[in-house]
Design a protein around this motif. Structure first.
Motif, PDB file in Angstrom:
ATOM      1  N   GLY A 187      -6.506  42.992 -15.586  1.00 28.86           N
ATOM      2  CA  GLY A 187      -6.146  43.576 -16.254  1.00 28.86           C
ATOM      3  C   GLY A 187      -6.960  44.284 -17.678  1.00 28.86           C
ATOM      4  O   GLY A 187      -7.318  43.346 -18.548  1.00 28.86           O
ATOM      5  N   PRO A 188      -6.782  45.462 -18.086  1.00 31.29           N
ATOM      6  CA  PRO A 188      -6.788  45.997 -19.228  1.00 31.29           C
ATOM      7  C   PRO A 188      -6.330  45.427 -20.825  1.00 31.29           C
ATOM      8  O   PRO A 188      -7.493  45.451 -21.487  1.00 31.29           O
ATOM      9  CB  PRO A 188      -6.263  46.960 -19.603  1.00 31.29           C
ATOM     10  N   LEU A 189      -5.715  44.270 -20.737  1.00 30.28           N
ATOM     11  CA  LEU A 189      -5.766  43.112 -21.616  1.00 30.28           C
ATOM     12  C   LEU A 189      -6.667  42.870 -22.711  1.00 30.28           C
ATOM     13  O   LEU A 189      -7.233  42.462 -23.494  1.00 30.28           O
ATOM     14  CB  LEU A 189      -4.501  41.994 -21.042  1.00 30.28           C
ATOM     15  N   ALA A 190      -7.906  42.791 -20.820  1.00 29.69           N
ATOM     16  CA  ALA A 190      -9.169  42.101 -20.510  1.00 29.69           C
ATOM     17  C   ALA A 190     -10.113  41.843 -22.234  1.00 29.69           C
ATOM     18  O   ALA A 190     -10.410  42.003 -23.384  1.00 29.69           O
ATOM     19  CB  ALA A 190     -10.266  42.503 -19.416  1.00 29.69           C
ATOM     20  N   GLY A 191      -9.706  44.153 -22.501  1.00 27.96           N
ATOM     21  CA  GLY A 191     -10.343  44.646 -23.665  1.00 27.96           C
ATOM     22  C   GLY A 191     -10.147  43.795 -24.946  1.00 27.96           C
ATOM     23  O   GLY A 191     -11.043  43.420 -25.833  1.00 27.96           O
ATOM     24  N   GLY A 192      -8.624  43.426 -25.660  1.00 28.19           N
ATOM     25  CA  GLY A 192      -8.241  43.436 -26.445  1.00 28.19           C
ATOM     26  C   GLY A 192      -8.919  42.172 -27.296  1.00 28.19           C
ATOM     27  O   GLY A 192      -8.579  41.291 -27.944  1.00 28.19           O
ATOM     28  N   LEU A 193      -8.626  40.878 -25.905  1.00 26.65           N
ATOM     29  CA  LEU A 193      -9.223  39.740 -25.351  1.00 26.65           C
ATOM     30  C   LEU A 193     -10.513  39.630 -25.666  1.00 26.65           C
ATOM     31  O   LEU A 193     -11.176  38.969 -26.949  1.00 26.65           O
ATOM     32  CB  LEU A 193      -8.693  39.069 -24.387  1.00 26.65           C
ATOM     33  N   PHE A 194     -11.391  40.358 -25.395  1.00 35.72           N
ATOM     34  CA  PHE A 194     -12.774  39.683 -25.948  1.00 35.72           C
ATOM     35  C   PHE A 194     -13.640  40.605 -26.487  1.00 35.72           C
ATOM     36  O   PHE A 194     -14.012  39.805 -28.074  1.00 35.72           O
ATOM     37  CB  PHE A 194     -13.260  41.689 -24.896  1.00 35.72           C
ATOM     38  N   ARG A 195     -12.178  41.689 -28.034  1.00 35.36           N
ATOM     39  CA  ARG A 195     -11.707  41.898 -29.200  1.00 35.36           C
ATOM     40  C   ARG A 195     -12.418  40.651 -30.402  1.00 35.36           C
ATOM     41  O   ARG A 195     -12.737  40.399 -31.155  1.00 35.36           O
ATOM     42  CB  ARG A 195     -11.497  43.656 -29.493  1.00 35.36           C
ATOM     43  N   VAL A 196     -10.864  40.146 -29.429  1.00 32.25           N
ATOM     44  CA  VAL A 196     -10.421  39.038 -30.826  1.00 32.25           C
ATOM     45  C   VAL A 196     -11.849  37.969 -30.772  1.00 32.25           C
ATOM     46  O   VAL A 196     -12.488  36.922 -31.391  1.00 32.25           O
ATOM     47  CB  VAL A 196      -9.180  38.087 -30.665  1.00 32.25           C
ATOM     48  N   ALA A 197     -12.185  37.886 -29.839  1.00 28.22           N
ATOM     49  CA  ALA A 197     -12.950  35.892 -29.122  1.00 28.22           C
ATOM     50  C   ALA A 197     -14.209  36.678 -29.746  1.00 28.22           C
ATOM     51  O   ALA A 197     -14.751  35.923 -30.191  1.00 28.22           O
ATOM     52  CB  ALA A 197     -13.028  35.912 -27.210  1.00 28.22           C
ATOM     53  N   SER A 198     -14.703  37.387 -29.469  1.00 29.57           N
ATOM     54  CA  SER A 198     -16.287  38.487 -30.033  1.00 29.57           C
ATOM     55  C   SER A 198     -16.197  37.974 -31.577  1.00 29.57           C
ATOM     56  O   SER A 198     -17.094  38.066 -31.963  1.00 29.57           O
ATOM     57  CB  SER A 198     -16.423  39.353 -29.629  1.00 29.57           C
ATOM     58  N   ALA A 199     -15.170  37.836 -32.543  1.00 29.98           N
ATOM     59  CA  ALA A 199     -15.364  38.064 -33.330  1.00 29.98           C
ATOM     60  C   ALA A 199     -15.114  36.354 -33.902  1.00 29.98           C
ATOM     61  O   ALA A 199     -15.113  35.815 -35.327  1.00 29.98           O
ATOM     62  CB  ALA A 199     -14.345  38.907 -34.484  1.00 29.98           C
ATOM     63  N   MET A 200     -15.033  35.388 -32.758  1.00 27.70           N
ATOM     64  CA  MET A 200     -14.967  34.258 -33.679  1.00 27.70           C
ATOM     65  C   MET A 200     -16.184  33.456 -32.663  1.00 27.70           C
ATOM     66  O   MET A 200     -16.977  33.397 -32.257  1.00 27.70           O
ATOM     67  CB  MET A 200     -14.008  32.931 -32.024  1.00 27.70           C
ATOM     68  N   SER A 201     -17.046  32.013 -33.621  1.00 31.24           N
ATOM     69  CA  SER A 201     -17.733  31.326 -33.304  1.00 31.24           C
ATOM     70  C   SER A 201     -17.214  30.956 -31.513  1.00 31.24           C
ATOM     71  O   SER A 201     -16.339  30.437 -31.724  1.00 31.24           O
ATOM     72  CB  SER A 201     -17.764  30.166 -33.841  1.00 31.24           C
ATOM     73  N   GLN A 202     -18.780  30.516 -31.160  1.00 29.47           N
ATOM     74  CA  GLN A 202     -18.724  30.048 -29.452  1.00 29.47           C
ATOM     75  C   GLN A 202     -17.879  28.843 -29.657  1.00 29.47           C
ATOM     76  O   GLN A 202     -17.603  28.675 -28.955  1.00 29.47           O
ATOM     77  CB  GLN A 202     -20.342  30.173 -28.781  1.00 29.47           C
ATOM     78  N   ALA A 203     -18.100  28.104 -30.336  1.00 29.54           N
ATOM     79  CA  ALA A 203     -17.518  26.616 -30.458  1.00 29.54           C
ATOM     80  C   ALA A 203     -16.178  27.281 -30.536  1.00 29.54           C
ATOM     81  O   ALA A 203     -15.165  26.060 -29.607  1.00 29.54           O
ATOM     82  CB  ALA A 203     -18.191  25.909 -31.347  1.00 29.54           C
ATOM     83  N   HIS A 204     -14.920  28.072 -30.393  1.00 25.90           N
ATOM     84  CA  HIS A 204     -13.786  27.895 -30.850  1.00 25.90           C
ATOM     85  C   HIS A 204     -13.511  28.827 -30.607  1.00 25.90           C
ATOM     86  O   HIS A 204     -12.216  28.927 -29.703  1.00 25.90           O
ATOM     87  CB  HIS A 204     -13.605  27.961 -32.269  1.00 25.90           C
ATOM     88  N   ARG A 205     -14.127  30.046 -30.134  1.00 24.84           N
ATOM     89  CA  ARG A 205     -13.523  31.112 -28.861  1.00 24.84           C
ATOM     90  C   ARG A 205     -13.108  30.922 -27.829  1.00 24.84           C
ATOM     91  O   ARG A 205     -13.834  29.733 -26.998  1.00 24.84           O
ATOM     92  CB  ARG A 205     -14.186  32.305 -29.046  1.00 24.84           C
ATOM     93  N   PRO A 206     -12.451  31.159 -26.737  1.00 24.57           N
ATOM     94  CA  PRO A 206     -12.470  30.796 -25.574  1.00 24.57           C
ATOM     95  C   PRO A 206     -13.602  30.840 -24.349  1.00 24.57           C
ATOM     96  O   PRO A 206     -13.683  31.815 -24.847  1.00 24.57           O
ATOM     97  CB  PRO A 206     -10.475  31.872 -25.415  1.00 24.57           C
TER      98      PRO A 206
END
Lengths: 300, 275
Positions: A187-206
């Protein structure tokens, strides 16, 4: 999402099988559909039990009825009609619930739909569709017109982060690669999670996955690889734990012998303080705030 | 294929049909050890009328009082749609003939029913669908009287009158008894006909055991949706069952079965005046 939904259905109006029933809702939203469908647009009044039975009768004659209301009024009030009249007969009726989860916010808990797909997935052959983005709605509507079984479409408020490229619609989509926990969101919580994750480095993000249809059917091999690697599955959904995606996925993985060492579930916890507010307020009370989720799972 | 020799009879002389069907119903319920006879005997003549004299190729029927499945199966047997072997399987393990009408397996049965208050809405959908598709044919729905306790019936009534579904005919089997009392005691809805009329239906009251009268009523021209309020007797034709609430539930023992069959046979011999 509702406007996109309306536009998508208007584009299907040429199909003479399409009939739309609303439980007296759609003011300032569904007028274009009403105009396009004319006699095939039925305001069935505030009478959801009859509306679902009528839809079953229409579907029995080969028509494709869509039944629309605020989410709880379309799955909870007429549940027996869905069970007996629609699902027992495997009829292609599309139930459309607007305002999935806490979507109706401060309108109060009678208008929330926290256990909708959990309840409905107990019924035989019913398929659930939960769009995260407006584009998903556009992709789902033609799919639903062709589906030969009962379906539930849970509409919400789309949240598409700027700059986010969404993969072409599919039941399972990987939104962003990460070396952290495997995170599955519905569901739409995906957008917020994407926003947070994309600001992190690949090594640390989900490793962020989006699911849009239930039952899950076969799990993608790449998702299983991710779970094998991370050994930490996180499920995020605006739905009760009972009957939700967390239970469905963990059951499926356990049956496959692939249960990860760790499992975290973020879900709708009801009314924690007993107070009411916006969808955002209730999400926060349930621990469904994307930044807090990511901080929590990636820190541990 | 009609297997019971009951086809093509005259609506004015249905004594044999009524007797044979009633005996077959008693036999089926007796052999299966199944109760629910009272409401089946109240509905049987209506169903015989529909299947022998009313329903045409394009017509559809929904039995909203699903506990009348026995009478429905016997009516279908009487037109040759079910066989004696089928009826012998009623209520047995692995049967197609469940205690309430099934969703699949019997083409003449459009919808599974049994939970009250569903059939009329389903019939509304069929009637509306026929109109939207420009299809010929009519839709008939048989409800019980106790069923009108269900709010969904009234939702459907609002819908069908507001939409002017004049291709729909609703028949109410008014036997005056429901699950745990008389309809007057439990939740009195009389005068039912006046209520239907107030909602915008054409209403006719008939003797629900007079096949010719039912036939005349349902075929009467009507500009508004038609309600036929059929006054019936629960357990009709078996004196010790008539208007007795327990026969909503009880199965017959051997002695009662013999007594019931004798009564049905004698009554038909005595009465040359076919209903």
């Amino acid at each position: 999402m509702r406007d996109v939904f309306c536009r998508s259905l208007v584009s299907q109006a040429v199909d003479p099988r399409l009939v739309f029933l609303t439980g007296d809702l759609g003011f300032k939203a569904l007028e274009p559909l009403r105009d396009a469908l004319r006699e095939r647009f039925i305001n069935a009044g505030v009478a959801e039990q009859n509306m679902v039975s009528v839809a079953a009768g229409l579907a029995k004659l080969g028509l494709r009825p869509w039944v629309y209301s605020i989410a709880p009024f379309v799955y909870a009030r007429p549940f027996e009609q869905i069970r007996n009249d629609v699902c027992l007969h495997k009829l292609p009726v599309v139930l459309v619930g607007n305002g999935g989860g806490y979507g109706y916010g401060v309108m109060g808990n009678t208008h929330h739909a926290l256990e909708d797909y959990g309840c409905l997935l107990t019924l035989p052959d019913l398929r659930v569709f939960v769009p995260a983005f407006d584009e998903d709605v556009s992709a789902m509507v033609p799919l639903l017109m062709q589906l030969d079984k009962p379906a539930y479409l849970r509409l919400g408020l789309a949240d598409r982060p700027a700059g986010c490229t969404i993969p072409a619609y599919s039941c399972w989509r990987k939104l962003i690669a990460g070396d952290g926990p495997t995170l599955v969101v519905l569901g739409p919580l995906a957008g917020g999670l994407f926003r947070v994750a994309s600001a992190m480095s690949q090594a640390h993000r989900p490793d962020l996955w989006l699911l849009s249809e239930l039952p899950t059917q076969a799990l993608p091999e790449a998702l299983l690889d991710s779970i094998r690697r991370s050994q930490h599955l996180v499920v995020v959904e605006e739905h009760t734990a009972a009957g939700g995606l967390g239970q469905i996925l963990s059951y499926q993985l356990a049956a496959m012998g692939l249960a990860p060492r760790r499992f975290s579930h973020y879900y709708a916890r009801g009314y924690v303080s007993g107070l009411y507010g916006s969808q955002r307020f209730h999400r926060a009370e349930s621990g469904l705030e994307p930044a807090a989720i990511v901080a929590s799972i990636c820190k541990i | 294929m009609r297997n019971s020799g009951l086809a093509n009879m005259d609506v004015a002389s249905t004594g044999d049909l009524r007797r044979i069907a009633k005996l077959r119903l008693l036999q089926m319920h007796y052999e299966s050890g199944v109760g629910h006879l009272g409401g089946n005997l109240s509905a049987l003549d209506i169903l015989l009328c529909l299947y022998h004299f009313v329903l045409r190729k394009d017509d559809l029927f929904v039995l909203s009082k699903g506990h009348g499945a026995g009478a429905l199966y016997v009516a279908l047997w009487s037109i040759g749609a079910l066989t004696d072997d089928d009826l012998r399987q009623f209520h047995k393990e692995g049967t197609r003939l469940s205690g309430h009408p099934p969703a699949f397996g019997i083409p003449e049965i459009v919808f599974a029913t049994g939970s009250l208050g569903h059939g009329l809405g389903l019939a509304c959908g069929l009637a509306l669908g026929k109109k939207l598709k420009g299809e010929a044919g009519r839709v008939f729905c048989l409800t019980s009287d106790g069923e009108w306790n269900e709010g969904s019936c009234w939702e459907s009534l609002i819908f069908l009158t507001h939409r002017g579904l004049d291709n729909l005919t609703m028949i109410v089997d008014c036997n005056g008894l429901q699950g745990f009392g008389t309809t007057r005691e439990v939740a009195n809805l009389e005068p039912l006909s006046e209520k239907f009329r107030a909602f915008g239906m054409d209403v006719l009251e008939v003797d629900g055991h007079a096949i010719q009268d039912i036939h005349t009523a349902v075929n009467q021209g009507h500009s508004r949706p038609l309600a036929v309020v059929a006054r019936t007797i629960k357990g009709c034709g078996v004196s010790f069952m008539e208007n007795q609430m327990e026969w909503h539930y009880l199965p017959l023992n051997a002695q009662q079965y013999e007594l019931a069959c004798n009564e049905v046979k004698q009554a038909c011999e005595m009465s040359s005046a076919d209903h």
